[in-house]
Scaffold this active site. Sequence first.
Site, PDB file in Angstrom:
ATOM      1  N   ARG A  51       0.853  -1.312   0.015  1.00  0.00           N
ATOM      2  CA  ARG A  51       0.059  -0.007  -0.009  1.00  0.00           C
ATOM      3  C   ARG A  51       0.818   1.141  -0.015  1.00  0.00           C
ATOM      4  O   ARG A  51       0.802   2.238  -0.687  1.00  0.00           O
ATOM      5  CB  ARG A  51      -0.823   0.161   1.264  1.00  0.00           C
ATOM      6  CG  ARG A  51      -2.251   0.387   1.061  1.00  0.00           C
ATOM      7  CD  ARG A  51      -2.746  -0.258   2.446  1.00  0.00           C
ATOM      8  NE  ARG A  51      -1.965  -1.423   2.937  1.00  0.00           N
ATOM      9  CZ  ARG A  51      -2.195  -2.745   2.466  1.00  0.00           C
ATOM     10  NH1 ARG A  51      -3.349  -2.773   1.698  1.00  0.00           N
ATOM     11  NH2 ARG A  51      -1.554  -3.698   2.783  1.00  0.00           N
ATOM     12  N   THR A  52       1.639   1.562   0.975  1.00  0.00           N
ATOM     13  CA  THR A  52       2.302   2.734   1.119  1.00  0.00           C
ATOM     14  C   THR A  52       3.337   2.818   0.007  1.00  0.00           C
ATOM     15  O   THR A  52       3.073   3.949  -0.843  1.00  0.00           O
ATOM     16  CB  THR A  52       3.369   2.840   2.393  1.00  0.00           C
ATOM     17  OG1 THR A  52       2.358   2.278   3.593  1.00  0.00           O
ATOM     18  CG2 THR A  52       3.899   3.862   2.861  1.00  0.00           C
ATOM     19  N   LYS A  80      25.280  -4.642  -0.328  1.00  0.00           N
ATOM     20  CA  LYS A  80      26.647  -4.604  -0.549  1.00  0.00           C
ATOM     21  C   LYS A  80      27.289  -3.955   0.749  1.00  0.00           C
ATOM     22  O   LYS A  80      28.475  -3.811   0.845  1.00  0.00           O
ATOM     23  CB  LYS A  80      26.828  -3.919  -1.787  1.00  0.00           C
ATOM     24  CG  LYS A  80      26.475  -4.339  -2.839  1.00  0.00           C
ATOM     25  CD  LYS A  80      27.062  -3.806  -4.163  1.00  0.00           C
ATOM     26  CE  LYS A  80      26.442  -4.315  -5.449  1.00  0.00           C
ATOM     27  NZ  LYS A  80      26.658  -3.074  -6.563  1.00  0.00           N
ATOM     28  N   ARG A 101      11.056   3.568   3.518  1.00  0.00           N
ATOM     29  CA  ARG A 101      10.967   2.789   4.516  1.00  0.00           C
ATOM     30  C   ARG A 101      12.207   1.963   5.142  1.00  0.00           C
ATOM     31  O   ARG A 101      12.822   1.461   4.309  1.00  0.00           O
ATOM     32  CB  ARG A 101       9.683   1.803   4.125  1.00  0.00           C
ATOM     33  CG  ARG A 101       9.351   0.900   5.264  1.00  0.00           C
ATOM     34  CD  ARG A 101       8.149   0.043   4.726  1.00  0.00           C
ATOM     35  NE  ARG A 101       7.135   0.875   5.345  1.00  0.00           N
ATOM     36  CZ  ARG A 101       5.812   0.479   5.002  1.00  0.00           C
ATOM     37  NH1 ARG A 101       5.512  -0.980   4.926  1.00  0.00           N
ATOM     38  NH2 ARG A 101       4.757   1.170   5.233  1.00  0.00           N
ATOM     39  N   HIS A 129       5.191   6.225  11.582  1.00  0.00           N
ATOM     40  CA  HIS A 129       4.557   6.116  10.177  1.00  0.00           C
ATOM     41  C   HIS A 129       3.647   7.258   9.823  1.00  0.00           C
ATOM     42  O   HIS A 129       2.345   7.124   9.581  1.00  0.00           O
ATOM     43  CB  HIS A 129       3.865   4.787  10.170  1.00  0.00           C
ATOM     44  CG  HIS A 129       3.136   4.252   8.803  1.00  0.00           C
ATOM     45  ND1 HIS A 129       3.605   4.996   7.592  1.00  0.00           N
ATOM     46  CD2 HIS A 129       3.053   3.174   8.482  1.00  0.00           C
ATOM     47  CE1 HIS A 129       3.251   4.279   6.604  1.00  0.00           C
ATOM     48  NE2 HIS A 129       2.802   3.196   7.006  1.00  0.00           N
TER      49      HIS A 129
HETATM   50  C1  NCD Z   1       1.363  -0.592   8.307  1.00  0.00           C
HETATM   51  C2  NCD Z   1       2.719  -0.390   8.480  1.00  0.00           C
HETATM   52  O1  NCD Z   1       3.638  -0.797   7.561  1.00  0.00           O
HETATM   53  O2  NCD Z   1       3.243  -0.042   9.431  1.00  0.00           O
HETATM   54  N1  NCD Z   1       1.010  -0.687   7.072  1.00  0.00           N
HETATM   55  C3  NCD Z   1       0.917   0.376   6.389  1.00  0.00           C
HETATM   56  O3  NCD Z   1       1.770   1.010   5.801  1.00  0.00           O
HETATM   57  N2  NCD Z   1      -0.564   0.681   5.514  1.00  0.00           N
HETATM   58  C4  NCD Z   1       0.651  -1.422   9.302  1.00  0.00           C
HETATM   59  C5  NCD Z   1       0.884  -2.797   9.242  1.00  0.00           C
HETATM   60  O4  NCD Z   1       1.853  -3.286   8.460  1.00  0.00           O
HETATM   61  O5  NCD Z   1       0.292  -3.582  10.095  1.00  0.00           O
END
Ligand code: NCD
Length: 306
Positions: A51-52, A80, A101, A129
Amino acid sequence: MRHLINPLDFTTDELDRLFDLAADIEQHPEQYAHKCDGKKLATCFYEPSTRTRLSFETAMLNLGGSVIGFSDAASSSASKGESVADTIRVISCFADICAMRHPKEGAATVAASHSGIPVINAGDGGHQHPTQTLTDLLTIRALKGRLSDFTIGLCGDLKFGRTVHSLINALSRYDGIRFVFISPEELRIPDYIIEMLREKQIPYKEVIRLEDTIGDLDLLYMTRVQRERFFNEEDYIRLKDFYILDKTKLNLAREDMLVLHPLPRVNEISVEVDDDPRAVYFKQVQYGVYVRMALILTLLEIEKEN
Ligand code: NCD
């Protein structure tokens, strides 16, 4: 140059402007279709995501820009031994803005301090997040018409869930918010958050059973047990099905309560709940694209120029 590392990096006034922009994008997407022509977003994902990452990529494509990046650490030079600091210096030569991320807490902060372009924290370990929080706030504002005077229940993995930590941080700045933390003992909310709430005299309570409290809530934020942050599989298996929101439990809730979830869902919400008008987790995904579009424009200072 601005970054978004923590939801508190934006004042509530700045958030209001961001949400107004996101609402305008929702109404008039065509007016934004070329705002980022010629611009590039880099998505640097050292940890899995659907999703993100795709939400960021969709946001940039909707704005007319393009996207480069990697979606797991194994396919990047991290394998590496390259440091985050070096990677972001390199990415700064390729792209105009970066969403990152990383499994380590603080990685996005390190990246921002070495970056020549705005860095957006797309999740750093169990820490924060912020863009999920912007998504959550925009969803609440759009569907409830306000960001104050709520009782919100957060249910599930409150220990490792970074979306929970970010959302509490962000909501603690609005008036009339009451928190109900619903978790097993092992997955309780971290002490530093409890201390922050005590200092600010924000009301909260901790409960174990969802059924005992669901009837008091305006909002219910369900979360997945964060398997990847557990030290052993046995504990995960013991706790993973601790909460399952099904129709029977939802019948105890108010007619206008909203059920949110950052997704991915595992077992914590039964699919029979999906058709209930109170279940808004798939709408949330759509708001996530609008808010990321607004964020990219804001950090690139584009909406000011035109
Ligand atoms: C969340 C995350 O990555 O922290 N997911 C997301 O980005 N929508 C929640 C999760 O992974 O449970």
